[in-house]
Design a protein around this motif. Structure first.
Motif, PDB file in Angstrom:
ATOM      1  N   ALA A 125      -9.605   7.980   4.558  1.00 26.29           N
ATOM      2  CA  ALA A 125      -8.611   8.875   4.518  1.00 26.29           C
ATOM      3  C   ALA A 125      -8.294   9.056   2.935  1.00 26.29           C
ATOM      4  N   ARG A 126      -8.315  10.283   2.375  1.00 21.51           N
ATOM      5  CA  ARG A 126      -7.739  10.379   1.232  1.00 21.51           C
ATOM      6  C   ARG A 126      -6.303  10.641   0.880  1.00 21.51           C
ATOM      7  N   VAL A 127      -5.675  10.037  -0.058  1.00 18.77           N
ATOM      8  CA  VAL A 127      -4.134   9.784  -0.107  1.00 18.77           C
ATOM      9  C   VAL A 127      -3.961  10.201  -1.540  1.00 18.77           C
ATOM     10  N   GLU A 128      -2.749  10.962  -1.626  1.00 21.22           N
ATOM     11  CA  GLU A 128      -2.056  11.155  -3.060  1.00 21.22           C
ATOM     12  C   GLU A 128      -0.891  10.402  -3.075  1.00 21.22           C
ATOM     13  N   ILE A 129      -0.911   9.524  -4.084  1.00 20.44           N
ATOM     14  CA  ILE A 129       0.217   8.413  -4.171  1.00 20.44           C
ATOM     15  C   ILE A 129       1.626   9.025  -4.633  1.00 20.44           C
ATOM     16  N   ASP A 130       2.808   9.002  -4.056  1.00 19.00           N
ATOM     17  CA  ASP A 130       3.778   9.568  -4.461  1.00 19.00           C
ATOM     18  C   ASP A 130       4.721   8.692  -5.368  1.00 19.00           C
ATOM     19  N   ALA A 131       4.844   7.256  -4.960  1.00 12.51           N
ATOM     20  CA  ALA A 131       5.875   6.420  -5.703  1.00 12.51           C
ATOM     21  C   ALA A 131       5.323   4.998  -5.183  1.00 12.51           C
ATOM     22  N   PHE A 132       6.010   4.173  -6.168  1.00 11.74           N
ATOM     23  CA  PHE A 132       5.810   3.026  -5.876  1.00 11.74           C
ATOM     24  C   PHE A 132       7.021   2.451  -4.983  1.00 11.74           C
ATOM     25  N   TYR A 133       6.740   1.606  -3.748  1.00 14.78           N
ATOM     26  CA  TYR A 133       7.879   1.789  -2.680  1.00 14.78           C
ATOM     27  C   TYR A 133       8.115   0.398  -2.180  1.00 14.78           C
ATOM     28  N   ALA A 134       7.420  -0.704  -2.324  1.00 13.21           N
ATOM     29  CA  ALA A 134       8.000  -1.966  -1.994  1.00 13.21           C
ATOM     30  C   ALA A 134       6.956  -3.069  -2.649  1.00 13.21           C
ATOM     31  N   LEU A 135       7.873  -4.080  -3.072  1.00 12.85           N
ATOM     32  CA  LEU A 135       7.263  -5.420  -3.627  1.00 12.85           C
ATOM     33  C   LEU A 135       7.516  -6.578  -2.756  1.00 12.85           C
ATOM     34  N   TYR A 136       6.511  -7.492  -2.123  1.00 14.71           N
ATOM     35  CA  TYR A 136       6.807  -8.542  -1.701  1.00 14.71           C
ATOM     36  C   TYR A 136       6.249  -9.730  -2.218  1.00 14.71           C
ATOM     37  N   ASN A 137       6.992 -10.768  -2.426  1.00 13.19           N
ATOM     38  CA  ASN A 137       6.352 -12.236  -3.029  1.00 13.19           C
ATOM     39  C   ASN A 137       6.116 -12.955  -1.804  1.00 13.19           C
ATOM     40  N   LEU A 138       5.143 -13.572  -1.749  1.00 17.95           N
ATOM     41  CA  LEU A 138       4.880 -14.504  -0.632  1.00 17.95           C
ATOM     42  C   LEU A 138       4.340 -15.724  -1.634  1.00 17.95           C
ATOM     43  N   PRO A 139       5.295 -16.520  -2.024  1.00 22.71           N
ATOM     44  CA  PRO A 139       4.918 -17.674  -2.748  1.00 22.71           C
ATOM     45  C   PRO A 139       4.078 -18.760  -2.093  1.00 22.71           C
ATOM     46  N   HIS A 140       4.170 -18.829  -0.887  1.00 20.83           N
ATOM     47  CA  HIS A 140       3.569 -19.911  -0.198  1.00 20.83           C
ATOM     48  C   HIS A 140       2.068 -19.811   0.261  1.00 20.83           C
ATOM     49  N   ILE A 141       1.674 -18.415  -0.080  1.00 19.47           N
ATOM     50  CA  ILE A 141       0.368 -18.135  -0.212  1.00 19.47           C
ATOM     51  C   ILE A 141      -0.264 -17.658  -1.369  1.00 19.47           C
ATOM     52  N   ASN A 142       0.617 -17.745  -2.569  1.00 22.77           N
ATOM     53  CA  ASN A 142       0.156 -16.986  -3.473  1.00 22.77           C
ATOM     54  C   ASN A 142      -0.293 -15.907  -3.714  1.00 22.77           C
ATOM     55  N   GLN A 143       0.554 -14.921  -3.072  1.00 26.00           N
ATOM     56  CA  GLN A 143       0.131 -13.328  -2.842  1.00 26.00           C
ATOM     57  C   GLN A 143       1.243 -12.422  -3.289  1.00 26.00           C
ATOM     58  N   ILE A 144       0.951 -11.330  -3.901  1.00 29.61           N
ATOM     59  CA  ILE A 144       2.018 -10.313  -4.147  1.00 29.61           C
ATOM     60  C   ILE A 144       1.778  -9.048  -3.644  1.00 29.61           C
ATOM     61  N   TYR A 145       2.549  -8.342  -2.806  1.00 26.98           N
ATOM     62  CA  TYR A 145       2.219  -7.183  -2.236  1.00 26.98           C
ATOM     63  C   TYR A 145       2.674  -5.949  -2.909  1.00 26.98           C
ATOM     64  N   MET A 146       2.124  -4.912  -3.241  1.00 28.90           N
ATOM     65  CA  MET A 146       2.709  -3.851  -3.917  1.00 28.90           C
ATOM     66  C   MET A 146       2.313  -2.467  -2.989  1.00 28.90           C
ATOM     67  N   LEU A 147       3.299  -2.173  -2.443  1.00 31.05           N
ATOM     68  CA  LEU A 147       2.967  -0.930  -1.467  1.00 31.05           C
ATOM     69  C   LEU A 147       3.807   0.337  -1.677  1.00 31.05           C
ATOM     70  N   PHE A 148       2.816   1.372  -1.710  1.00 33.35           N
ATOM     71  CA  PHE A 148       3.009   2.624  -2.356  1.00 33.35           C
ATOM     72  C   PHE A 148       3.481   3.548  -1.242  1.00 33.35           C
ATOM     73  N   ARG A 149       4.129   4.646  -1.596  1.00 32.42           N
ATOM     74  CA  ARG A 149       4.115   5.955  -0.728  1.00 32.42           C
ATOM     75  C   ARG A 149       3.126   6.909  -0.866  1.00 32.42           C
ATOM     76  N   GLY A 150       2.840   7.682   0.092  1.00 34.79           N
ATOM     77  CA  GLY A 150       1.649   8.758  -0.392  1.00 34.79           C
ATOM     78  C   GLY A 150       1.685   9.741   0.898  1.00 34.79           C
ATOM     79  N   ARG A 151       0.820  10.662   0.476  1.00 35.70           N
ATOM     80  CA  ARG A 151       0.579  11.692   1.547  1.00 35.70           C
ATOM     81  C   ARG A 151      -0.819  11.695   1.623  1.00 35.70           C
ATOM     82  N   LEU A 152      -1.315  11.952   2.944  1.00 33.58           N
ATOM     83  CA  LEU A 152      -2.788  12.115   3.284  1.00 33.58           C
ATOM     84  C   LEU A 152      -2.984  13.579   2.832  1.00 33.58           C
TER      85      LEU A 152
END
Ligand code: ZN
Length: 181
Positions: free
Chosen positions: A92-119
């Motif tokens: 699927a092709r998506v156009e990104i609108d904005a940065f939406y959410a950031l989650y720290n997962l320090p116990h598994i050394n990951q950072i999630y960065m999730l955007f909002r977009g429109r197909l």
């Protein structure tokens, strides 16, 4: 790691001078190997009021649902990574609108960065790492079959924000074994 990826000598694990955390160190070629958290990028992609979900064909969480997301590659911007993951997992092709959410997962050394977009269109299908793709509204979303707390939290915020008519930015930390919310 046991061996230096530079010269093949066995490495030691100790705190380098001037540092405060143990690192893998090669005393043969004087290389210090720093390990830092991995970034995962993805997006909530909307089409006519519904969001695109993918059912995972890979571990972890095989068979459970997620928004398109995956590890950011070197040389890639975060938004481009989210677009690439959407293409790879859902064709699927998506156009990104904005940065939406950031989650720290320090116990598994990951950072999630999730955007909002429109197909850009309703043409999507399962990619190689996906069993099934589907557009879901809040009511028909498989809330009890979501793969990750990050995804669950993000989708809760998403539908709440949409009801309010205003999308904020959300940041949080996921603790081990925490119930999402
Ligand atoms: Zn070495």
């Amino acid at each position: 790691m046991n061996f230096c990826s530079n010269c093949g000598t066995r490495v030691s694990h100790r705190i380098p001078p001037g540092d405060n955390l143990p690192r893998h160190i090669c005393d043969a070629c004087n290389t210090i190997f720093y390990e830092n958290p991995k970034m995962i990028v993805g997006c909530v992609a909307e089409w006519e009021g519904k969001v695109l979900l993918c059912r995972r064909a890979i571990e972890p969480r095989h068979g459970l649902w997620t928004v398109p997301a995956g590890f950011l590659e070197n040389g890639e911007t975060t938004a481009a990574g989210a677009q690439r993951e959407t293409l790879e997992e859902a064709n699927a092709r998506v156009e990104i609108d904005a940065f939406y959410a950031l989650y720290n997962l320090p116990h598994i050394n990951q950072i999630y960065m999730l955007f909002r977009g429109r197909l850009l269109d309703a043409d999507f299908s399962p990619g190689a790492e996906t069993l099934e793709t589907r557009l879901c509204d809040e009511a028909d979303l498989p809330w009890d079959q979501l793969a990750f707390a990050t995804v669950r939290n993000t989708l809760i915020h998403y539908f709440n924000d949409r009801r309010k008519g205003e999308f904020g930015f959300h940041m949080g930390t996921i603790e081990p074994m925490a119930r999402a919310r």
